[in-house]
Design an enzyme around this catalytic site. Sequence first.
Site, short mmCIF file in Angstrom:
data_model
loop_
_atom_site.label_atom_id
_atom_site.label_comp_id
_atom_site.label_asym_id
_atom_site.label_seq_id
_atom_site.Cartn_x
_atom_site.Cartn_y
_atom_site.Cartn_z
CG ASP A 135 -0.50 0.34 2.45
OD1 ASP A 135 0.71 0.65 2.52
OD2 ASP A 135 -1.26 0.34 3.41
N GLY A 148 -0.55 6.04 2.39
CA GLY A 148 -1.58 7.06 2.66
C GLY A 148 -2.36 6.75 3.92
CG ASP A 195 -5.87 -5.40 3.09
OD1 ASP A 195 -6.55 -4.68 2.34
OD2 ASP A 195 -5.43 -5.00 4.18
CB CYS A 245 -10.42 -26.61 8.97
SG CYS A 245 -8.94 -25.70 8.55
CB CYS A 282 -5.30 -25.53 8.61
SG CYS A 282 -5.71 -25.42 10.35
CB CYS A 324 -8.00 -28.31 11.80
SG CYS A 324 -8.76 -26.72 12.18
CG HIS A 355 -8.26 -22.45 11.97
ND1 HIS A 355 -8.78 -23.51 11.25
CD2 HIS A 355 -9.29 -21.61 12.20
CE1 HIS A 355 -10.08 -23.31 11.08
NE2 HIS A 355 -10.42 -22.17 11.65
#
Length: 673
Positions: A99, A102, A272, A310, A312, A315, A341
């Site tokens: 970014d 700003g 984001d 899930c 991941c 998990c 996660h």
Amino acid sequence: MTAAAAGRLHFTLEATAENSSARAARFTTQHHEVLTPTFMPVGTHAAVRSQRREDLLESGAQVLLANTYHLLLRPGLDIFQKFGGIHGFMNWPRAVLTDSGGYQIFSLPGSRTLCEEYAEFTSYVDSTLIRLSPERSIEAQKIIGADIMMALDQCVPSTVEHAAARSAMQLTHRWAERSLAARGDSPQALFGIVQGASYADLRIESARTIAQMPFDGYAIGGLAVGESSAQREDCTATVTELLPQQSPRYLMGVGTTRDLLEAVHRGVDMFDCILPTSLAKQGVAFTSLGRRDLRRAAYRGMEGPIDPTCRCYTCKTYSIAYLFHLQRVHETTGWQLLSLHNIHFYLQLMRTMREHILAGTWLPFYRAQRDVLDARDSYGKAARDVTKAVLRERKRKRGRYEVVVKDDVGYIRDTVSGEVMHPGSDPAQEAQSLYVEQSRLLERLEGSSEEPLVVWDVGLGAAANAMAAILAVENVGPAAARPLKLVSFENDLDSLKLALAHPGWFRHLRHAAPQALLRDNRWNSLAPPIEWQLLNGDFAVRKFEALPPDIIFFDPFSFKTDSALWTLNAFRELAQACRDKHTELYTYTYSTSVRAAMLAAGFYVAKGRATGPKGETTVGLSPRAAAAAHGRELLGQEWLAKWRRSDAQVPFGSTDQDDSWREAVLAHPQFRA
Ligand SMILES: [Zn+2]
């Protein structure tokens, strides 16, 4: 599929969902191909908090977001020059978006000055003066080596006055031109940013202006800084409609999983947000079952992963009980595992959204997920920490009520039943979300009708709902054309008197209206036109004195305290009062027995939005209101099946013997296929 090699990103729009603006697309950056919709984990300081690069790669992150402002101060541009940009420095093989700085310049504390040429601010690292112009920001982002750079913009709070919002927007447009010129023939992509605070006219002007500039993508900035989610969603829809089809759209800094779902539905491709990691730090996980709050004691011994669907690492490896324990002892690993996660869950959610858009099944998916995704955790009792905090609270009493204070916010508690008004969250916020926003109050006040919009506020209490309505209308300004007639019903004014004695804890009462209402039973405002009336006494009796309602905020204490208001008979009388009107009734409960009473009384019944610990609330619709669905999700066969099996089948105050209600529920037109 329409293919177009637009700009440096070779953007391809793959599919747009039917009856929605949701889209699936792909584009290439210098380092990685990006499939959208997508979520970009936030790596402010060239690192996603507590996460290893392997975990981020594994989660499927395609783009990381980094902040030019922070990187400029530390490590400094010389380091990026030495290590071959951010990719070499952090050994990240995929895309990076920076970014422009700003947002940080205008949101972080510290002094700053702004002129046409540049913004100047004091470094929080060594107090030197740093000057950032559009050209300087682009130069820094080139050196950092972002795949996608952002044009420098002036951010203002979304609640700022029109004139200030307009001048910030115009400066942003001039800086956008300068950013494009500064980018020159660099192969790095550059996005422009639409500003305009929460003013529709400015957002439209800004979207039209920025869309005409040859950017590679278009961002919506300045949201998620104080506006309501409905305002944000309206603004997003307005802007995306004006942006080029053949370029990515990026909604900056938003949001919860539900916000993402709503924004994808409105045509946004990229996001984001720090929530997945910042909430993980507080012990909150986003899951396919809604939010899970590991501060709740009920998880202490729970087996199984935090999200059964899930895949991941967290998990696959750990039980909820273990994660609860890590959170309890403030172990850093707990934060790290929950962040892992949450990031995985966000990215998986984006992939699932993409699959549904491509498969043509977006709309049913969207509808099914809306109320589940971000539902607050209500599992078991609240954790001991919260109870301890409650014990520490100072107490004040009047009649049967006392004030309970938590986090500097006051709540009214009925000492006889122990019930607390708006127990789950900040009462003012809940009033705004559950009653004002959900009822589309402001929308229904639009137009030039002389006939007032009549709102019944059943259970005035500490006036949270009534004041939320008044403040919302006053916020729109004198332009609100249709008069609002607000009728509050209350049989015991001690709760309002008690709250008025503590304006520090009940901030919504810092207004002339509640005092006037107590004194005169009435308060009026000319511009915007509002009339607020108090009918003191039993609702069952006094409701016949009021004009039939368009909207009902049905917020008395629950059945155990205010029994008479929740019976089948009470709802029958209400239904009678609304029979010729387009009436919508909003209430916080989702009790099976209350819903059965409403159905048997002739209301159509739909799911209401989540609030505090409740994953769901209830909306009752008069037959006329039900005909204009407004996207409501009416209870269907699934609920009916649950009701048949339920112990709470019988409406309050009814019996099994006289069971005319049973027939009325079963034969209700809303269950006819
Ligand atoms: Zn997981």
